[in-house]
Design a protein around this motif. Structure first.
Motif, PDB file in Angstrom:
ATOM      1  N   PRO A   5      -6.454   2.492 -14.156  1.00 37.25           N
ATOM      2  CA  PRO A   5      -5.185   2.694 -13.476  1.00 37.25           C
ATOM      3  C   PRO A   5      -4.198   3.426 -14.367  1.00 37.25           C
ATOM      4  CG  PRO A   5      -5.449   0.404 -14.150  1.00 37.25           C
ATOM      5  CD  PRO A   5      -6.749   1.091 -14.434  1.00 37.25           C
ATOM      6  N   GLY A   6      -3.149   3.949 -13.746  1.00 37.05           N
ATOM      7  CA  GLY A   6      -2.147   4.670 -14.508  1.00 37.05           C
ATOM      8  C   GLY A   6      -1.116   3.727 -15.078  1.00 37.05           C
ATOM      9  N   ILE A   7       0.143   4.090 -14.935  1.00 37.72           N
ATOM     10  CA  ILE A   7       1.221   3.269 -15.477  1.00 37.72           C
ATOM     11  C   ILE A   7       1.410   1.995 -14.655  1.00 37.72           C
ATOM     12  CG2 ILE A   7       3.662   3.247 -16.103  1.00 37.72           C
ATOM     13  CD1 ILE A   7       1.953   5.167 -17.735  1.00 37.72           C
ATOM     14  N   PHE A   8       1.208   2.120 -13.329  1.00 35.23           N
ATOM     15  CA  PHE A   8       1.424   0.984 -12.427  1.00 35.23           C
ATOM     16  C   PHE A   8       0.157   0.671 -11.643  1.00 35.23           C
ATOM     17  CE2 PHE A   8       5.504   3.213 -12.854  1.00 35.23           C
ATOM     18  CZ  PHE A   8       6.293   2.191 -13.363  1.00 35.23           C
ATOM     19  N   TYR A   9      -0.020  -0.610 -11.336  1.00 34.85           N
ATOM     20  CA  TYR A   9      -1.126  -1.009 -10.474  1.00 34.85           C
ATOM     21  C   TYR A   9      -0.890  -0.498  -9.054  1.00 34.85           C
ATOM     22  CZ  TYR A   9      -3.026  -4.283 -13.938  1.00 34.85           C
ATOM     23  OH  TYR A   9      -3.589  -4.844 -15.045  1.00 34.85           O
ATOM     24  N   ASN A  10      -1.980  -0.389  -8.322  1.00 34.27           N
ATOM     25  CA  ASN A  10      -1.939   0.051  -6.938  1.00 34.27           C
ATOM     26  C   ASN A  10      -1.590  -1.137  -6.041  1.00 34.27           C
ATOM     27  OD1 ASN A  10      -2.390   1.134  -4.399  1.00 34.27           O
ATOM     28  ND2 ASN A  10      -4.629   1.104  -4.596  1.00 34.27           N
ATOM     29  N   VAL A 187       5.486   0.564  -2.123  1.00 29.97           N
ATOM     30  CA  VAL A 187       4.148  -0.015  -1.959  1.00 29.97           C
ATOM     31  C   VAL A 187       3.093   1.093  -1.845  1.00 29.97           C
ATOM     32  CG1 VAL A 187       2.674  -1.398  -0.441  1.00 29.97           C
ATOM     33  CG2 VAL A 187       5.011  -2.140  -0.933  1.00 29.97           C
ATOM     34  N   LYS A 188       3.405   2.122  -1.108  1.00 24.59           N
ATOM     35  CA  LYS A 188       2.445   3.202  -0.860  1.00 24.59           C
ATOM     36  C   LYS A 188       2.240   4.099  -2.074  1.00 24.59           C
ATOM     37  CE  LYS A 188       0.117   6.321   1.614  1.00 24.59           C
ATOM     38  NZ  LYS A 188      -1.276   6.069   2.047  1.00 24.59           N
ATOM     39  N   GLN A 189       3.311   4.419  -2.794  1.00 25.70           N
ATOM     40  CA  GLN A 189       3.248   5.487  -3.800  1.00 25.70           C
ATOM     41  C   GLN A 189       3.269   5.019  -5.246  1.00 25.70           C
ATOM     42  OE1 GLN A 189       2.647   8.484  -2.863  1.00 25.70           O
ATOM     43  NE2 GLN A 189       3.129   8.406  -0.683  1.00 25.70           N
ATOM     44  N   ILE A 190       3.490   3.758  -5.523  1.00 26.94           N
ATOM     45  CA  ILE A 190       3.723   3.326  -6.894  1.00 26.94           C
ATOM     46  C   ILE A 190       2.583   3.687  -7.840  1.00 26.94           C
ATOM     47  CG2 ILE A 190       2.797   0.996  -6.551  1.00 26.94           C
ATOM     48  CD1 ILE A 190       5.094  -0.005  -8.389  1.00 26.94           C
ATOM     49  N   ARG A 191       1.350   3.686  -7.347  1.00 24.90           N
ATOM     50  CA  ARG A 191       0.225   3.969  -8.243  1.00 24.90           C
ATOM     51  C   ARG A 191       0.232   5.411  -8.744  1.00 24.90           C
ATOM     52  NH1 ARG A 191      -5.036   3.969  -4.208  1.00 24.90           N
ATOM     53  NH2 ARG A 191      -4.045   4.921  -2.410  1.00 24.90           N
ATOM     54  N   THR A 192       0.975   6.281  -8.067  1.00 24.95           N
ATOM     55  CA  THR A 192       1.025   7.686  -8.478  1.00 24.95           C
ATOM     56  C   THR A 192       2.187   7.963  -9.423  1.00 24.95           C
ATOM     57  OG1 THR A 192       2.465   8.409  -6.648  1.00 24.95           O
ATOM     58  CG2 THR A 192       0.101   8.296  -6.205  1.00 24.95           C
ATOM     59  N   MET A 193       3.021   6.964  -9.695  1.00 22.92           N
ATOM     60  CA  MET A 193       4.256   7.166 -10.452  1.00 22.92           C
ATOM     61  C   MET A 193       4.034   7.031 -11.961  1.00 22.92           C
ATOM     62  SD  MET A 193       6.509   7.735  -8.129  1.00 22.92           S
ATOM     63  CE  MET A 193       6.744   7.491  -6.363  1.00 22.92           C
ATOM     64  N   ASP A 194       4.819   7.789 -12.717  1.00 30.02           N
ATOM     65  CA  ASP A 194       4.878   7.624 -14.166  1.00 30.02           C
ATOM     66  C   ASP A 194       6.089   6.786 -14.571  1.00 30.02           C
ATOM     67  OD1 ASP A 194       2.602   9.170 -14.672  1.00 30.02           O
ATOM     68  OD2 ASP A 194       3.767  11.024 -14.553  1.00 30.02           O
ATOM     69  N   ASP A 195       7.058   6.669 -13.665  1.00 27.97           N
ATOM     70  CA  ASP A 195       8.273   5.913 -13.931  1.00 27.97           C
ATOM     71  C   ASP A 195       8.917   5.570 -12.597  1.00 27.97           C
ATOM     72  OD1 ASP A 195      10.285   4.633 -15.282  1.00 27.97           O
ATOM     73  OD2 ASP A 195      11.331   6.455 -15.919  1.00 27.97           O
ATOM     74  N   ILE A 196       9.861   4.650 -12.613  1.00 28.07           N
ATOM     75  CA  ILE A 196      10.582   4.315 -11.399  1.00 28.07           C
ATOM     76  C   ILE A 196      11.387   5.527 -10.942  1.00 28.07           C
ATOM     77  CG2 ILE A 196      12.475   3.325 -12.770  1.00 28.07           C
ATOM     78  CD1 ILE A 196      12.997   1.401 -10.425  1.00 28.07           C
ATOM     79  N   PRO A 197      11.370   5.888  -9.665  1.00 26.85           N
ATOM     80  CA  PRO A 197      12.136   7.039  -9.181  1.00 26.85           C
ATOM     81  C   PRO A 197      13.627   6.887  -9.484  1.00 26.85           C
ATOM     82  CG  PRO A 197      10.575   6.304  -7.512  1.00 26.85           C
ATOM     83  CD  PRO A 197      10.556   5.269  -8.589  1.00 26.85           C
ATOM     84  N   GLU A 198      14.260   8.014  -9.750  1.00 28.99           N
ATOM     85  CA  GLU A 198      15.674   7.997 -10.098  1.00 28.99           C
ATOM     86  C   GLU A 198      16.519   7.291  -9.044  1.00 28.99           C
ATOM     87  OE1 GLU A 198      17.432   8.930 -12.738  1.00 28.99           O
ATOM     88  OE2 GLU A 198      15.600   9.426 -13.837  1.00 28.99           O
ATOM     89  N   VAL A 199      16.179   7.493  -7.775  1.00 21.66           N
ATOM     90  CA  VAL A 199      16.981   6.933  -6.693  1.00 21.66           C
ATOM     91  C   VAL A 199      16.911   5.399  -6.663  1.00 21.66           C
ATOM     92  CG1 VAL A 199      15.166   6.995  -4.930  1.00 21.66           C
ATOM     93  CG2 VAL A 199      17.564   7.246  -4.256  1.00 21.66           C
ATOM     94  N   LEU A 200      15.900   4.816  -7.320  1.00 19.65           N
ATOM     95  CA  LEU A 200      15.750   3.362  -7.331  1.00 19.65           C
ATOM     96  C   LEU A 200      16.255   2.727  -8.621  1.00 19.65           C
ATOM     97  CD1 LEU A 200      12.190   2.951  -5.726  1.00 19.65           C
ATOM     98  CD2 LEU A 200      14.427   2.850  -4.607  1.00 19.65           C
ATOM     99  N   LYS A 201      16.557   3.539  -9.608  1.00 21.34           N
ATOM    100  CA  LYS A 201      17.037   2.996 -10.879  1.00 21.34           C
ATOM    101  C   LYS A 201      18.403   2.341 -10.677  1.00 21.34           C
ATOM    102  CE  LYS A 201      14.430   5.964 -14.015  1.00 21.34           C
ATOM    103  NZ  LYS A 201      14.479   7.015 -15.057  1.00 21.34           N
ATOM    104  N   GLY A 202      18.573   1.207 -11.313  1.00 21.97           N
ATOM    105  CA  GLY A 202      19.805   0.447 -11.149  1.00 21.97           C
ATOM    106  C   GLY A 202      19.743  -0.578 -10.042  1.00 21.97           C
ATOM    107  N   ASP A 203      18.686  -0.513  -9.213  1.00 20.32           N
ATOM    108  CA  ASP A 203      18.492  -1.508  -8.161  1.00 20.32           C
ATOM    109  C   ASP A 203      17.634  -2.636  -8.744  1.00 20.32           C
ATOM    110  OD1 ASP A 203      17.156  -2.928  -5.951  1.00 20.32           O
ATOM    111  OD2 ASP A 203      18.123  -1.446  -4.661  1.00 20.32           O
ATOM    112  N   GLU A 204      18.220  -3.797  -8.905  1.00 22.88           N
ATOM    113  CA  GLU A 204      17.548  -4.906  -9.575  1.00 22.88           C
ATOM    114  C   GLU A 204      16.226  -5.272  -8.901  1.00 22.88           C
ATOM    115  OE1 GLU A 204      18.457  -9.573 -10.884  1.00 22.88           O
ATOM    116  OE2 GLU A 204      20.019  -8.330  -9.939  1.00 22.88           O
TER     117      GLU A 204
END
Length: 305
Positions: A5-10, A187-204
């Protein structure tokens, strides 16, 4: 060979999904999701329940859920993750909900006291019904109830509720996206991510989901990781078989071959767990394998020891 797996689990993998949403220490993540998708209720607390329904009659079919819990008022919530579309899926989930509805009443109670059941399905496809209206088919969230009238305006009961979150529709997010859109996208895309998307940063909430889903020591034990890898390989094999079937027209034969390969892989995992000292009951409770699957692997285990 294990998947890497990459950075995040699927989170479309049952094991990773349960790691984030079915653990006692993570129940606040499930509570928030339930409150967002079931707007007519206020869910303050939940209690996780045994995910297997065993009928009183041994000749009747048992059911095994991904997640089941109740809230402070006794309402029942079943959460199912469904990656592939197949025949009779709606029949299966209706039976699931009916099982729990029948168990919500004690002897002597009035039918009006039945606790409502909500079955929430996260599906990795878009529902396509013959009489769908165009605006219904494209909705991220679709809801099903029992209706008497053709206009679907007067439900017969509020006790049985089916909710479908169509994950492929949330294929992008922005600052204007709704909470549910952000959840479905995660849920759908997290396995393809290298980091949390900018639009979600700051959301606890979403930062917590990404942290819980990160591939790191301690997030999964050895047994969970073994099953996670098995399901990931299984998903890759399914895609290969489907591509080959579409290209060369051998769908039936390759579906059979894939099913046999999956059974062999599950048997290998059971064999290894039995040899390591895990009991049959522990394997069933932890991984959800049926008693039949475990029993069929016992002779093979003895032969290998």
């Amino acid at each position: 060979m294990e998947t890497k797996p990459g950075i995040f689990y699927n989170l479309m993998n049952d094991v990773a999904f349960k790691m984030v949403f079915a653990r006692e220490e993570n129940k606040d993540y499930l509570i928030r999701f339930l409150n967002e998708i079931i707007t007519e209720r206020t869910i303050i607390s939940i209690d996780y329940k045994n995910s297997e329904f065993i009928p009183d009659n041994p000749e009747h079919k048992a059911s095994r859920y991904d997640i089941i819990c109740t809230d402070q008022d006794g309402a029942v919530f079943i959460v199912e993750l469904q990656c592939l579309e197949y025949d009779y899926f709606f029949d299966r989930i209706t039976i699931y909900a009916a099982h729990e509805l029948s168990r919500s009443l004690l002897k002597g109670e009035q039918y009006s006291n039945a606790r409502p059941v909500y079955l929430i399905c996260l599906i990795n496809y878009v529902i396509d019904l013959p009489d769908d209206q165009e605006d219904s088919a494209g909705k991220l969230v679709r809801r099903g109830k029992m209706y008497m009238d053709d206009n679907h305006t007067a439900p017969l009961t509020d006790k049985l509720n089916l909710i479908f979150l169509q994950l492929p529709i949330a294929n992008t997010i922005s600052a204007d996206s709704t909470w549910i859109e952000k959840f479905a996208y995660t849920v759908k895309q997290i396995r393809t991510m290298d980091d949390i998307p900018e639009v979600l940063k700051g959301d606890e909430y979403f930062e917590g989901i990404y942290n819980k889903s990160r591939v790191k020591v301690g997030n999964m034990n050895e047994t969970e990781r073994m099953l996670y890898d098995m399901l990931e390989r299984d998903e890759q094999e399914k895609k290969c078989c489907e591509d080959f079937a579409r290209r060369d027209g051998y769908k039936k034969g390759h579906a059979k071959g894939h099913a046999e390969g999956r059974a062999e892989e599950r048997s290998r995992i059971i064999t290894k767990l039995l040899a390591s000292g895990m009991s049959q009951e522990q394997i069933t409770a932890t991984l959800g394998f049926s008693e039949e699957e475990i029993h069929s692997s016992i002779p093979k285990t003895k032969a290998n020891i």
